[in-house]
Design a protein around this motif. Structure first.
Motif, PDB file in Angstrom:
ATOM      1  N   ALA A   1     -22.055  24.215 -43.030  1.00 14.51           N
ATOM      2  CA  ALA A   1     -20.953  24.273 -42.118  1.00 14.51           C
ATOM      3  C   ALA A   1     -21.413  25.542 -41.087  1.00 14.51           C
ATOM      4  CB  ALA A   1     -19.519  24.817 -42.966  1.00 14.51           C
ATOM      5  N   LEU A   2     -22.014  26.551 -41.534  1.00 19.91           N
ATOM      6  CA  LEU A   2     -21.970  27.555 -40.783  1.00 19.91           C
ATOM      7  C   LEU A   2     -23.263  27.716 -39.855  1.00 19.91           C
ATOM      8  CD1 LEU A   2     -20.594  30.298 -42.965  1.00 19.91           C
ATOM      9  CD2 LEU A   2     -19.477  29.236 -41.319  1.00 19.91           C
ATOM     10  N   PHE A   3     -24.511  27.055 -40.330  1.00 20.30           N
ATOM     11  CA  PHE A   3     -25.663  27.103 -39.729  1.00 20.30           C
ATOM     12  C   PHE A   3     -25.533  26.558 -38.333  1.00 20.30           C
ATOM     13  CE2 PHE A   3     -30.185  26.381 -38.780  1.00 20.30           C
ATOM     14  CZ  PHE A   3     -30.701  27.664 -39.006  1.00 20.30           C
ATOM     15  N   PRO A   4     -25.132  25.232 -38.203  1.00 24.18           N
ATOM     16  CA  PRO A   4     -24.890  24.699 -36.671  1.00 24.18           C
ATOM     17  C   PRO A   4     -24.383  25.704 -35.923  1.00 24.18           C
ATOM     18  CG  PRO A   4     -24.690  23.033 -38.447  1.00 24.18           C
ATOM     19  CD  PRO A   4     -24.548  24.324 -39.075  1.00 24.18           C
TER      20      PRO A   4
ATOM     21  N   ALA B   1     -24.090  29.545 -31.278  1.00 27.77           N
ATOM     22  CA  ALA B   1     -23.951  30.810 -30.611  1.00 27.77           C
ATOM     23  C   ALA B   1     -24.860  31.473 -29.903  1.00 27.77           C
ATOM     24  CB  ALA B   1     -23.129  31.815 -31.945  1.00 27.77           C
ATOM     25  N   GLN B   2     -26.085  31.364 -30.597  1.00 29.62           N
ATOM     26  CA  GLN B   2     -27.331  32.111 -29.999  1.00 29.62           C
ATOM     27  C   GLN B   2     -27.706  31.334 -28.818  1.00 29.62           C
ATOM     28  OE1 GLN B   2     -28.563  34.864 -31.291  1.00 29.62           O
ATOM     29  NE2 GLN B   2     -26.759  34.694 -32.585  1.00 29.62           N
ATOM     30  N   THR B   3     -27.317  29.896 -28.442  1.00 32.16           N
ATOM     31  CA  THR B   3     -27.563  29.308 -27.005  1.00 32.16           C
ATOM     32  C   THR B   3     -26.735  29.922 -26.016  1.00 32.16           C
ATOM     33  OG1 THR B   3     -26.298  27.383 -27.538  1.00 32.16           O
ATOM     34  CG2 THR B   3     -28.365  27.439 -28.518  1.00 32.16           C
ATOM     35  N   MET B   4     -25.630  30.439 -26.169  1.00 31.80           N
ATOM     36  CA  MET B   4     -24.903  30.835 -25.307  1.00 31.80           C
ATOM     37  C   MET B   4     -25.274  31.757 -24.544  1.00 31.80           C
ATOM     38  SD  MET B   4     -20.765  30.202 -26.561  1.00 31.80           S
ATOM     39  CE  MET B   4     -21.026  31.369 -28.035  1.00 31.80           C
ATOM     40  N   PRO B   5     -25.318  32.138 -23.203  1.00 37.78           N
ATOM     41  CA  PRO B   5     -25.716  33.103 -22.527  1.00 37.78           C
ATOM     42  C   PRO B   5     -24.890  34.319 -22.558  1.00 37.78           C
ATOM     43  CG  PRO B   5     -25.073  31.704 -20.808  1.00 37.78           C
ATOM     44  CD  PRO B   5     -24.913  30.779 -22.279  1.00 37.78           C
ATOM     45  N   LEU B   6     -25.565  35.539 -22.587  1.00 41.28           N
ATOM     46  CA  LEU B   6     -24.696  36.623 -22.713  1.00 41.28           C
ATOM     47  C   LEU B   6     -23.553  36.881 -21.503  1.00 41.28           C
ATOM     48  CD1 LEU B   6     -24.152  39.222 -24.164  1.00 41.28           C
ATOM     49  CD2 LEU B   6     -25.903  40.344 -22.809  1.00 41.28           C
ATOM     50  N   ILE B   7     -23.971  36.162 -20.433  1.00 47.74           N
ATOM     51  CA  ILE B   7     -23.084  36.623 -19.346  1.00 47.74           C
ATOM     52  C   ILE B   7     -21.531  35.780 -19.449  1.00 47.74           C
ATOM     53  CG2 ILE B   7     -23.918  34.552 -17.992  1.00 47.74           C
ATOM     54  CD1 ILE B   7     -23.585  36.285 -15.497  1.00 47.74           C
ATOM     55  N   SER B   8     -21.914  34.612 -20.398  1.00 50.69           N
ATOM     56  CA  SER B   8     -20.526  33.848 -20.695  1.00 50.69           C
ATOM     57  C   SER B   8     -19.655  34.432 -21.587  1.00 50.69           C
ATOM     58  CB  SER B   8     -20.821  32.309 -20.797  1.00 50.69           C
ATOM     59  OG  SER B   8     -21.562  32.274 -22.179  1.00 50.69           O
ATOM     60  N   ILE B   9     -20.384  35.378 -22.617  1.00 55.77           N
ATOM     61  CA  ILE B   9     -19.557  36.232 -23.790  1.00 55.77           C
ATOM     62  C   ILE B   9     -19.048  37.208 -23.253  1.00 55.77           C
ATOM     63  CG2 ILE B   9     -19.549  36.938 -25.992  1.00 55.77           C
ATOM     64  CD1 ILE B   9     -21.675  34.456 -26.406  1.00 55.77           C
ATOM     65  N   ALA B  10     -19.856  38.254 -22.623  1.00 57.87           N
ATOM     66  CA  ALA B  10     -19.516  39.477 -22.252  1.00 57.87           C
ATOM     67  C   ALA B  10     -18.205  39.558 -21.727  1.00 57.87           C
ATOM     68  CB  ALA B  10     -20.494  40.114 -21.088  1.00 57.87           C
ATOM     69  N   PRO B  11     -17.611  38.831 -20.939  1.00 63.81           N
ATOM     70  CA  PRO B  11     -16.315  38.861 -20.310  1.00 63.81           C
ATOM     71  C   PRO B  11     -14.995  38.892 -21.326  1.00 63.81           C
ATOM     72  CG  PRO B  11     -17.363  37.257 -18.695  1.00 63.81           C
ATOM     73  CD  PRO B  11     -18.148  37.743 -20.194  1.00 63.81           C
ATOM     74  N   LEU B  12     -15.329  37.933 -22.314  1.00 64.61           N
ATOM     75  CA  LEU B  12     -14.373  37.944 -23.528  1.00 64.61           C
ATOM     76  C   LEU B  12     -14.406  39.195 -24.351  1.00 64.61           C
ATOM     77  CD1 LEU B  12     -15.411  34.294 -25.090  1.00 64.61           C
ATOM     78  CD2 LEU B  12     -13.371  35.175 -23.722  1.00 64.61           C
ATOM     79  N   PHE B  13     -15.754  39.883 -24.507  1.00 62.67           N
ATOM     80  CA  PHE B  13     -15.788  41.256 -25.189  1.00 62.67           C
ATOM     81  C   PHE B  13     -15.127  42.088 -24.372  1.00 62.67           C
ATOM     82  CE2 PHE B  13     -18.707  38.863 -27.925  1.00 62.67           C
ATOM     83  CZ  PHE B  13     -18.683  39.248 -28.986  1.00 62.67           C
ATOM     84  N   LEU B  14     -15.046  41.968 -23.084  1.00 61.36           N
ATOM     85  CA  LEU B  14     -14.353  43.133 -22.071  1.00 61.36           C
ATOM     86  C   LEU B  14     -12.988  43.022 -22.382  1.00 61.36           C
ATOM     87  CD1 LEU B  14     -16.429  42.744 -18.969  1.00 61.36           C
ATOM     88  CD2 LEU B  14     -16.355  44.855 -20.383  1.00 61.36           C
ATOM     89  N   ILE B  15     -12.339  41.779 -22.471  1.00 59.16           N
ATOM     90  CA  ILE B  15     -10.907  41.617 -22.694  1.00 59.16           C
ATOM     91  C   ILE B  15     -10.642  42.268 -23.809  1.00 59.16           C
ATOM     92  CG2 ILE B  15      -9.181  39.901 -22.913  1.00 59.16           C
ATOM     93  CD1 ILE B  15     -10.657  38.124 -20.948  1.00 59.16           C
ATOM     94  N   TRP B  16     -11.493  41.897 -24.992  1.00 59.05           N
ATOM     95  CA  TRP B  16     -11.044  42.214 -26.248  1.00 59.05           C
ATOM     96  C   TRP B  16     -11.266  43.850 -26.678  1.00 59.05           C
ATOM     97  CZ3 TRP B  16     -14.516  37.690 -28.499  1.00 59.05           C
ATOM     98  CH2 TRP B  16     -13.673  36.688 -28.524  1.00 59.05           C
ATOM     99  N   PHE B  17     -12.246  44.322 -25.921  1.00 62.03           N
ATOM    100  CA  PHE B  17     -12.795  45.845 -26.366  1.00 62.03           C
ATOM    101  C   PHE B  17     -12.781  46.762 -25.236  1.00 62.03           C
ATOM    102  CE2 PHE B  17     -14.833  43.203 -29.577  1.00 62.03           C
ATOM    103  CZ  PHE B  17     -14.604  43.790 -30.716  1.00 62.03           C
TER     104      PHE B  17
ATOM    105  N   ALA C   1     -24.842  43.246 -32.245  1.00 69.13           N
ATOM    106  CA  ALA C   1     -24.805  42.870 -33.665  1.00 69.13           C
ATOM    107  C   ALA C   1     -24.969  41.266 -33.525  1.00 69.13           C
ATOM    108  CB  ALA C   1     -23.871  43.505 -34.554  1.00 69.13           C
ATOM    109  N   VAL C   2     -24.222  40.759 -33.114  1.00 65.32           N
ATOM    110  CA  VAL C   2     -23.834  39.173 -32.962  1.00 65.32           C
ATOM    111  C   VAL C   2     -25.263  38.667 -32.367  1.00 65.32           C
ATOM    112  CG1 VAL C   2     -22.917  37.467 -31.645  1.00 65.32           C
ATOM    113  CG2 VAL C   2     -21.615  39.349 -32.349  1.00 65.32           C
ATOM    114  N   PHE C   3     -25.846  39.032 -31.314  1.00 63.65           N
ATOM    115  CA  PHE C   3     -26.901  38.570 -30.687  1.00 63.65           C
ATOM    116  C   PHE C   3     -28.218  38.850 -31.650  1.00 63.65           C
ATOM    117  CE2 PHE C   3     -24.339  37.673 -27.253  1.00 63.65           C
ATOM    118  CZ  PHE C   3     -25.067  36.304 -26.618  1.00 63.65           C
ATOM    119  N   GLY C   4     -28.242  39.957 -32.413  1.00 64.88           N
ATOM    120  CA  GLY C   4     -29.493  40.371 -33.235  1.00 64.88           C
ATOM    121  C   GLY C   4     -29.588  39.685 -34.587  1.00 64.88           C
ATOM    122  N   LEU C   5     -28.348  39.152 -34.999  1.00 66.69           N
ATOM    123  CA  LEU C   5     -28.552  38.823 -36.613  1.00 66.69           C
ATOM    124  C   LEU C   5     -28.981  37.435 -36.576  1.00 66.69           C
ATOM    125  CD1 LEU C   5     -25.819  36.371 -37.071  1.00 66.69           C
ATOM    126  CD2 LEU C   5     -24.483  38.582 -36.989  1.00 66.69           C
ATOM    127  N   PHE C   6     -28.987  36.563 -35.877  1.00 68.01           N
ATOM    128  CA  PHE C   6     -29.544  35.129 -35.896  1.00 68.01           C
ATOM    129  C   PHE C   6     -31.017  35.108 -36.506  1.00 68.01           C
ATOM    130  CE2 PHE C   6     -31.680  31.309 -34.177  1.00 68.01           C
ATOM    131  CZ  PHE C   6     -30.862  30.463 -34.937  1.00 68.01           C
TER     132      PHE C   6
END
Length: 267
Positions: free
Chosen positions: A100-103, A108-124, A136-141
């Motif tokens: 369930a989780l490995f795929p 999540a690791q294939t997504m470029p940082l530039i596409s995720i960063a705006p979400l984290f700016l909205i949240w944090f 942490a998210v990009f380093g744990l894989f």
């Protein structure tokens, strides 16, 4: 005997490092000569001497920016190590969780940082906490993947011996399998450590109040190329220090790499 063994180890280490030092010196010399003899504009590429001078001159402002990135990268890295190992154990112990989780983890690791960063700016917002989570998210894989692979590669007889001696499966996992798989887990930790501070800097560049990413952004906007190289040099140095600390912790916890070798393997 002990002193001669230590001296031999030091000589071997120096012999391994000499080619690296020579290569770096030659590279810097060729770089410096190319910029000076070719009259390359400093706005295009800076010489090593210009980079060193710019680093010294701007250190009072460069160091505070470095401290912010150091905090984000270090805390995020420690979270990545803890979460990566725990996730790896979960994926190893549960086939359902693995399926369930490995795929999802891989996706999540294939997504470029530039596409995720705006979400984290909205949240944090622009706070440091958001950059820590991104790191942490990009380093744990790689840590999670190497934990799973390391546990799967442990020979079955280790478990058989422990269980025969009365150990529980949980005790065997934590005290036997993880110890045997530790070298491979450290491989994932090293991969993660290699780009932790680069990830933190990129996250800052996309949205933050301070840090090396903001420093790079200001240097780029003002076309001050030596400062761009100064920040890059700092990232390389702190990444190298983190890698050395990872290697030191591995040696302290697990001993030298050759300590795991089978003494009867060559017989």
């Amino acid at each position: 005997m002990a002193e001669s063994h230590v001296q031999r180890k030091l000589l071997d280490m120096m012999k391994r490092r000499i080619p690296t030092v020579i290569a770096i010196v030659l590279l810097l010399a060729v770089w410096e000569a190319w910029v000076r003899i070719g009259h390359v504009p400093s706005t295009m590429i800076a010489s090593p001497s210009e980079i060193a001078q710019a680093t010294v001159e701007t250190w009072p402002t460069l160091w505070p920016a470095t401290q912010v990135t150091l905090l984000e990268g270090t805390v995020g890295f420690l979270l990545a190590v803890a979460c990566g190992i725990l996730i790896g154990i979960l994926l190893y112990c549960s086939r359902v969780a693995n399926a369930a989780l490995f795929p999802l983890l891989s996706a999540a690791q294939t997504m470029p940082l530039i596409s995720i960063a705006p979400l984290f700016l909205i949240w944090f917002g622009f706070e440091i906490s958001g950059k820590i989570v991104i790191v942490a998210v990009f380093g744990l894989f790689p840590i999670a993947v190497q934990t799973v692979r390391g546990l799967e590669a442990v020979p079955q007889f280790y478990s058989d011996v422990a269980l025969t001696c009365g150990a529980t499966r949980a005790w065997t996992l934590w005290h036997v399998k993880l110890r045997v798989a530790a070298r491979q887990i450290y491989g994932g930790i090293r991969v993660s450590a290699a780009y932790i501070f680069a990830t933190a800097t990129t996250a800052e560049y996309l949205g933050a109040r301070k840090g090396l990413g903001i420093w790079l952004q200001a240097a780029y906007n003002s076309f001050r190329t030596p400062l761009i190289f100064s920040a890059t040099l700092v990232i390389i140095v702190i990444t190298g220090i983190l890698m050395c600390l990872v290697n030191l912790s591995e040696r302290l916890l697990l001993g030298p790499a050759d300590a795991d070798a089978d003494p009867d393997a060559d017989q």
